[in-house]
Design an enzyme around this catalytic site. Structure first.
Site, PDB file in Angstrom:
ATOM      1  N   HIS A 268     -27.615  -2.678   1.009  1.00  0.00           N
ATOM      2  CA  HIS A 268     -26.603  -2.985   2.031  1.00  0.00           C
ATOM      3  C   HIS A 268     -26.266  -4.479   2.033  1.00  0.00           C
ATOM      4  CE1 HIS A 268     -24.567  -2.226   5.968  1.00  0.00           C
ATOM      5  NE2 HIS A 268     -24.886  -3.503   6.157  1.00  0.00           N
ATOM      6  N   GLU A 269     -27.291  -5.292   2.166  1.00  0.00           N
ATOM      7  CA  GLU A 269     -27.050  -6.746   2.190  1.00  0.00           C
ATOM      8  C   GLU A 269     -26.531  -7.225   0.838  1.00  0.00           C
ATOM      9  OE1 GLU A 269     -26.990  -8.063   5.024  1.00  0.00           O
ATOM     10  OE2 GLU A 269     -28.067  -6.482   6.099  1.00  0.00           O
ATOM     11  N   HIS A 272     -22.868  -6.855   0.842  1.00  0.00           N
ATOM     12  CA  HIS A 272     -22.238  -7.992   1.540  1.00  0.00           C
ATOM     13  C   HIS A 272     -22.210  -9.230   0.635  1.00  0.00           C
ATOM     14  CE1 HIS A 272     -21.571  -6.439   5.541  1.00  0.00           C
ATOM     15  NE2 HIS A 272     -22.835  -6.131   5.762  1.00  0.00           N
ATOM     16  N   GLU A 298     -18.061  -4.689   5.904  1.00  0.00           N
ATOM     17  CA  GLU A 298     -18.954  -3.549   6.097  1.00  0.00           C
ATOM     18  C   GLU A 298     -18.660  -2.454   5.068  1.00  0.00           C
ATOM     19  OE1 GLU A 298     -21.213  -4.308   8.140  1.00  0.00           O
ATOM     20  OE2 GLU A 298     -22.307  -2.427   8.382  1.00  0.00           O
TER      21      GLU A 298
END
Lengths: 504, 504
Positions: A268-269, A272, A298
């Site tokens: 997830h990170e 980003h 997101e």
């Protein structure tokens, strides 16, 4: 140098001081000695003040006026840069310094009170401070409504996070989304009781988890190890991503019995980070050289985490590797059991622990409450009851106390109203990207089984990352995908994926 | 608020932006991803520009003028604060921005060229850029000479690092120092050939070394581990200390075969950290709440490293502990052999590797060369020869090439002229502190054998750290010790210590 060039040169300082703030804030959340917190908050407050002073300076105002005289002859990029600086300048100069200071102080108080109230499970402790924070935020929104030309308080708030979006547009997308998610949640829940997930909690030493985090980052093309690395990974309490262009960092929370949680946080990170990292290098220090919106951000993190990372195809490739790195931790668990476990759908009370299907329902609840609150249909004192009713209706879960209910998130205490919708819009946007990716690279998902992750990341770079802020979020999607954002593609993806994994 | 209070409030921002710079710079030297270097230098350059703009602002100038009208009624602290701000304001405003910019660029070029020339062992590559850096530095000193009221270019440069010091005062102290050190070096060298030190290079895993570093920090009262810690230790290439009041950090270089080097670096940097950490809390954000000078700073680090850390008494206490922490690494080496090894005196060519006795001779050589250079007695082109001659004369070592000779240190490339004397003044100051400590706490050294380290650190806090910049360095010493700085106490300490350890 003409006025436009001078303006960009001035603007560079604003970007650079922002990137310095990132470093200082990263340190606060990772390595700062405990005693440093007060001193550090003074540093961050000063840097914010300086940034505000820079963007609202007479110099910027005059250069803007002058540069705008030549706007007809400018390229699309130049026009957009001017537009973005003008927007920021007008909004920041419109806010009285006193209000900005008061709001900033009130946020600090209400976050502090929220922590205490949450610990005590006592809404009544939090309510009066939330009241003040909301009042000041509404005061701010009233001023910005004139500047932004938005039609309501809540639209004004949304516009801070998702430019060009309105509560009507969101309501329309979310209503479609909800209609698809509620029955799918039910279908998934019906089969989930058979799926055992206890093996996900097997203990793995932190040092090995760190190696896996780095390996996953490398796999998606986020370099944290080479001599040319522009990234790094550090431990923290709540995972986040921060940084700018050539120094973009992620943080993770390591617990011995939560390897899989850490892995999906890393993806997830990492998603980003790829966005910040792969922005068009020609646009560095320009307004267009930054993320399009929170929702688009997101969409990048959730694409890498869910559409890529939780896909059976990626697991086909990565599962043997994971077993290798953990010394055969899951050698007794076959691949399809593992895929079911990491894709399990279970309605729960806590948003940040929610699965891919129910996550958006959590967000829709918050959106509907915010919409009603700022539309005058709900009082602050009624929030806990409204909250609990919606959790019962949409997710079928019973909230035992306000700490696992209305007080679970920090956003409202922190003065972030209109922020939540972006979380679910990220999912909706992902459906849109996916639609186009499936056309452009029909075999992308199948190729994941061979470890070919980079092609789809390159697609995201070329079609999302590189565009920076050249468009408002919905326009970016229309430009790239050829359609306005709608919920259907995301819902179809979920339907297909979950039917295939769980066989219903 | 009166003008003085307003002035201090404005000044707080200048201190806070400086402390933010520390964090950003610390990160550059520890954890920054390699790609971040250009972006980071832009952050640091901007923060410096902003700091400069703040200190030279009209607002500060006007508040200064106004506050000075009431100076008669002020306390000693208030007067000193005004004096320090006035000095900084006058000096910074006197320098043309163009010169500051040119010098800053030239320093970057000459450091870069120095690195290349050093790698090639080719002075002729470095000389032209050094020339330009010196020219610009002299131009700057000429302007500051008027403001500071100093009598020569070199005095002006020294004054930047050691307020109130002059080349004459330093020459007088150093000449006494040299007279004592040269024969002592000879005496020590005569016995050193019998001392075996190869065991110091035994390998110790980095993880254990990190534990020892933390243990040493705790031993001297520099807290890096508790919930109230204001310090931390991280790995880097060249050890340094940075930070402010409640967030003061040291960095260390870990090599498996250099445990002892790391230990004394930990004590050295720990000494610096205690100084910053233990400044008077009432003076936070005030000009008086900062270190008195580089020399005083160095006296704190060298006191902890040498007078405390290399004393046989401290080793009596710590050596068994060290053996415990390293799983009996030195169990075959008796304590007195270890004490001899870590106190060995050997004339060498490289300053940063020098022992306690010869270290000052290295510094004296640089001081004498700088004095001659800025006095017009030596040309830049003659530096290598002058250097080699002095190394032969003072230390009896032959310099094989300019990379281990005149180009070994970065200071001249970096535009730091007048900085070197502070290193040896630190030793001289230490002799002065010691004289007073021996009076105040006659048994302090003996008590080290019992692990009683804190009392002497408390003495340093009360008599040095707490005073911050209330006095210029020499005045501080006179205030605390009752005498002007002179070399004799330091020399007597060395004579006694080395006679006792080596038995001559």
């Amino acid at each position: 140098m003409n006025a436009y060039e001078k303006l960009l040169k001035e603007y560079q300082d604003i970007v650079v001081i922002g990137s310095a703030q990132s470093v200082v804030h990263w340190d606060l959340e990772t390595y700062m000695p405990p005693k440093g917190v007060k001193q550090r908050s003074e540093q961050l407050a000063l840097l914010s003040r300086l940034e505000h002073r820079m963007i609202t300076s007479d110099k910027i105002g005059k250069l803007l006026d002058e540069a705008e005289k030549d706007i007809e002859d400018m390229s699309q990029e130049q026009k957009r840069n001017l537009h973005l600086i003008r927007r920021e300048y007008d909004e920041e100069t419109a806010l009285p310094e006193e209000l900005v200071g008061d709001l900033s102080k009130q946020k600090a108080i209400s976050v502090d009170t929220w922590k205490k109230a949450k610990a005590k499970k006592d809404w009544s402790v939090f309510e009066p401070e939330l009241n003040k924070t909301i009042d000041l935020s509404v005061e701010k929104a009233e001023i910005l409504m004139d500047i932004k030309g938005t039609e309501s308080i809540y639209d004004t708030m949304i516009d801070d996070f998702e430019k060009g979006m309105t509560k009507e547009k969101i309501a329309s997308v979310f209503s479609e989304l909800r209609k698809g998610l509620v029955p799918l949640t039910q279908k998934c829940a019906d089969v989930s009781s058979d799926v055992k997930t206890d093996f996900l909690k097997r203990e793995v030493p932190i040092e090995i988890q760190k190696k896996i985090a780095t390996d996953l980052a490398t796999t998606i093309g986020y370099d944290t190890t080479s001599d040319e690395a522009a990234g790094r990974i550090d431990p923290t309490e709540h995972p986040f991503t921060t940084g700018y262009y050539d120094d973009v960092r992620i943080t993770l929370n390591y617990k011995e019995n939560n390897l899989v949680g850490m892995m999906y946080a890393a993806l997830h990170e990492g998603g980003h980070a790829l966005y910040e990292r792969n922005m068009n290098p020609d646009w560095k220090y320009q307004p267009i050289g930054q993320a399009a919106s929170f929702g688009i951000h997101e969409s990048q993190s959730r694409f890498i985490e869910n559409m890529l990372g939780r896909s059976p195809e990626f697991l086909d490739y990565y599962y043997p590797r994971l077993n290798e790195l953990t010394d055969d931790l899951f050698s007794d668990i076959d691949k399809s059991r593992f895929a079911k476990a990491v894709n399990l759908v279970e309605p729960s009370k806590i948003r940040i622990e929610a699965d891919e299907v129910t996550y958006s329902l959590h967000v829709i609840i918050r959106f509907e409450i915010e919409k009603a609150l700022f539309g005058g249909e709900v009082e602050i004192s009624e929030l806990p009851q409204v909250w609990n009713d919606k959790y019962d209706e949409y997710l079928g879960v019973e909230v035992a106390n306000d700490s696992e209910g209305v007080m679970q998130d920090t956003h409202w205490a922190s003065g972030y109203y209109g922020y939540f919708p972006s979380y679910a819009l990220g999912n909706v946007y992902d459906g849109m990207w996916l639609q186009k990716i499936n056309k452009d690279m029909p075999k992308w998902q199948k190729n994941l089984t061979e470890g070919e992750v980079v092609p789809v990341v390159n697609w995201l770079t070329e079609n999302v990352h590189h565009y920076g802020s050249l468009y408002d979020p919905a326009d970016l999607i229309e430009e790239v995908v050829g359609e306005k954002p709608k919920a259907k593609p995301f819902l179809s993806y979920l339907d297909e994926k979950y039917a295939s994994i769980f066989g219903f």
